[in-house]
Design a protein around this motif. Structure first.
Motif: not given
Length: 188
Positions: A62-78
């Motif tokens: 939908r263009g609300y965010y990109d995969e790099e932003t998602l990866e940042t969230m997942h890095k924080r989760l890890h």
């Protein structure tokens, strides 16, 4: 020792691990984990379970965010899970929208099959699928997972509808499920 399917727990992300939003989780600042969920993942890891995440992320399409932003969230989760003494073996995500006709968007089982392949399992039969929506449970049931609905996120609304929950066990949150699963497996 090889991973046994019954020792695998697959978690939905938004509404199970972190707060959900109808406006999508679009940044690391908006990604707010439930403290008891991070602790539950750590406790389950320490009890010998392998944890993975299967998450629809149509906000990318939908263009609300990109995969790099998602990866940042997942890095924080890890990072959070690791600092609590746990581990997430794999995060599978669908970046497609609902009209993209992909095979990975839950309720289809593609994300779970990705986890199965990545972790080298022959089957997911007997694994656990924990979600807050019917589509999470349907994806798990398609590959033989035990269904677990948590009341966090959209879980209370899903439970109130009462449709498709015949096979599901229901818990207040991921911490309550972890308590139950760890306790059940300590009984001789």
């Amino acid at each position: 020792m090889p991973l046994l399917p019954e020792r695998l727990i697959i978690l939905d992300r938004d509404g199970v691990i972190n707060q959900d939003s109808d406006a999508y989780i679009k940044s690391l600042a908006e990604w707010i984990p439930y403290p008891n969920a991070i602790d539950a993942i750590a406790r389950l890891t320490q009890a010998g379970y392998t944890l993975a995440v299967a998450t629809n992320q149509s906000g990318i399409a939908r263009g609300y965010y990109d995969e790099e932003t998602l990866e940042t969230m997942h890095k924080r989760l890890h990072e959070l899970v690791c600092s609590a003494g746990g581990e997430i073996a794999h995060i599978a995500y669908c970046l497609h929208g609902p009209d993209d006709n992909c095979n990975c968007r839950k309720p289809l089982p593609g994300l779970l099959e990705n986890i199965q392949t990545k972790l080298g399992l022959k089957t997911l039969e007997g694994s656990w699928m924990v979600g807050d929506s019917l589509r999470d449970l349907q994806a798990g049931e398609a590959v033989g997972c035990h269904s677990v609905l948590v009341r966090t996120g959209k879980g209370e609304k899903t439970e109130a509808k009462g449709i498709g929950l015949e096979k599901a066990q229901v818990f207040d949150d991921l911490g309550a499920f972890a308590d139950w699963l760890i306790y059940e497996n300590l009984i001789p």
